[in-house]
Motif scaffolding. Structure first.
Motif, short mmCIF file in Angstrom:
data_model
loop_
_atom_site.label_atom_id
_atom_site.label_comp_id
_atom_site.label_asym_id
_atom_site.label_seq_id
_atom_site.Cartn_x
_atom_site.Cartn_y
_atom_site.Cartn_z
N LEU A 6 3.40 103.14 -3.95
CA LEU A 6 3.25 104.35 -3.15
C LEU A 6 4.57 105.13 -3.08
CD1 LEU A 6 1.59 106.16 -1.25
CD2 LEU A 6 2.26 104.65 0.63
N PHE A 7 5.67 104.42 -2.82
CA PHE A 7 6.95 105.09 -2.72
C PHE A 7 7.42 105.60 -4.08
CE2 PHE A 7 7.31 102.83 1.37
CZ PHE A 7 7.61 103.92 2.16
N SER A 8 7.04 104.92 -5.15
CA SER A 8 7.37 105.42 -6.49
C SER A 8 6.68 106.75 -6.75
CB SER A 8 6.93 104.39 -7.55
OG SER A 8 7.65 103.19 -7.42
N ILE A 9 5.41 106.87 -6.34
CA ILE A 9 4.65 108.10 -6.54
C ILE A 9 5.23 109.23 -5.69
CG2 ILE A 9 2.41 109.20 -6.16
CD1 ILE A 9 1.12 106.52 -6.96
N ILE A 10 5.49 108.93 -4.42
CA ILE A 10 6.04 109.96 -3.51
C ILE A 10 7.38 110.47 -4.02
CG2 ILE A 10 6.95 110.38 -1.20
CD1 ILE A 10 4.90 108.37 -0.14
N GLY A 11 8.27 109.55 -4.37
CA GLY A 11 9.59 109.94 -4.85
C GLY A 11 9.53 110.72 -6.15
N THR A 12 8.66 110.30 -7.06
CA THR A 12 8.54 110.98 -8.36
C THR A 12 8.09 112.42 -8.19
OG1 THR A 12 8.05 108.90 -9.53
CG2 THR A 12 7.37 110.96 -10.58
N ILE A 13 7.05 112.65 -7.40
CA ILE A 13 6.53 114.00 -7.19
C ILE A 13 7.57 114.88 -6.47
CG2 ILE A 13 4.77 115.36 -6.00
CD1 ILE A 13 2.82 113.05 -6.48
N ALA A 14 8.18 114.33 -5.42
CA ALA A 14 9.14 115.12 -4.64
C ALA A 14 10.34 115.51 -5.49
CB ALA A 14 9.60 114.32 -3.42
N PHE A 15 10.90 114.57 -6.24
CA PHE A 15 12.09 114.87 -7.03
C PHE A 15 11.77 115.73 -8.26
CE2 PHE A 15 15.35 111.42 -5.68
CZ PHE A 15 15.84 112.29 -4.74
N THR A 40 15.45 114.53 -12.88
CA THR A 40 15.61 114.33 -11.45
C THR A 40 14.71 113.19 -10.96
OG1 THR A 40 16.01 116.70 -11.21
CG2 THR A 40 15.60 115.46 -9.20
N ALA A 41 13.50 113.12 -11.52
CA ALA A 41 12.54 112.11 -11.09
C ALA A 41 12.89 110.71 -11.58
CB ALA A 41 11.14 112.50 -11.55
N LEU A 64 1.78 106.58 -15.78
CA LEU A 64 1.18 107.35 -14.69
C LEU A 64 2.23 108.20 -13.99
CD1 LEU A 64 -1.10 108.10 -12.76
CD2 LEU A 64 -0.55 106.03 -11.43
N LEU A 65 3.41 107.62 -13.72
CA LEU A 65 4.46 108.37 -13.03
C LEU A 65 4.97 109.53 -13.88
CD1 LEU A 65 6.51 105.47 -11.38
CD2 LEU A 65 4.79 106.95 -10.34
N VAL A 97 12.65 113.64 1.23
CA VAL A 97 11.51 112.76 0.94
C VAL A 97 11.79 111.93 -0.31
CG1 VAL A 97 9.08 112.72 0.23
CG2 VAL A 97 9.81 114.20 2.10
N GLY A 98 12.31 112.59 -1.36
CA GLY A 98 12.64 111.87 -2.58
C GLY A 98 13.73 110.84 -2.36
#
Length: 217
Positions: A6-15, A40-41, A64-65, A97-98
């Motif tokens: 979950l945190f990998s997905i959140i960080g990837t999208i935000a960054f 950045t991601a 996926l990421l 968030v990232g």
């Protein structure tokens, strides 16, 4: 879904979106925007993997990421200009968030590999801020993490909390995530800064020197 994913997905999208917005602000073309968003991601995770002994090629197993990051960049590119200007106000929030998501993800990663506290903290800092540092350098900016703003400190504290096993349950991890975001935004709003020392001479000294010189003449 595991909290790590979950945190990998959140960080990837935000960054990815953060990198895309910076690239558009610097008037990069679509290729430059895509590169800056992906760097950045994933840049921080790649640096972290090198330091804690994980093969760099594991990046290519994160299909996926990578797809999510590309979609996030394309969405940012296609947003109307008025929306982008509105979102620019939220750039600090995206960055927070990232930072929080990736710092926690990196600390959990190192902890699961049974690394010592020092390695957990380094993993948290590099995963949380490494991509942003590369983004700023490619955009010709001073890296945010190296300025006098309190930025990487929050990633360090997250790494310490996880490395010392103060955070155990999923709920505690989520609370930590929220706390890092909140404190990062508070540091932006109230302009909290770390101590610094300038080696630049004071602007008033040459003026005083000139006056004395004229008086003696």
């Amino acid at each position: 879904m595991h909290v790590f994913e979950l945190f990998s997905i959140i960080g990837t999208i935000a960054f990815a979106m953060s990198g895309a917005l910076v690239a558009m602000e610097e008037e990069y073309d679509i290729l430059g925007i895509l590169v800056l968003g992906l760097v950045t991601a994933f840049g921080g995770g790649v640096i972290r993997n090198v330091l804690i002994g994980v093969p760099v090629t594991t990046l290519w197993s994160q299909g996926l990421l990578i797809k999510l990051a590309i979609v996030a960049v394309i969405v940012a590119f296609l947003l109307p200009v008025n929306w982008i200007r509105h979102w620019k106000r939220a750039e600090a929030l995206l960055d927070a968030v990232g930072l929080s998501a990736f710092a926690i993800q990196g600390a959990l990663y190192a902890t699961n590999m049974h690394h010592p506290l020092s390695a957990v903290v380094v993993a948290a800092v590099l995963t949380g801020s490494g991509g942003g540092m590369i983004r700023d350098l490619l955009a010709g900016r001073k890296p945010l993490v190296l300025r006098d703003e309190i930025y990487a400190v929050w990633a360090m504290l997250a790494g310490v909390a996880i490395g010392l096993h103060w955070i155990q349950t999923t709920l505690e991890v989520i609370v930590l995530f929220a706390a890092v975001v909140v404190f990062r935004m508070l540091s932006v709003f109230y302009q909290w800064k770390l101590p610094r020392r300038s080696l630049q001479p004071s602007a008033i000294q040459p003026v005083i020197g000139d006056k004395r010189h004229k008086g003696s003449a």
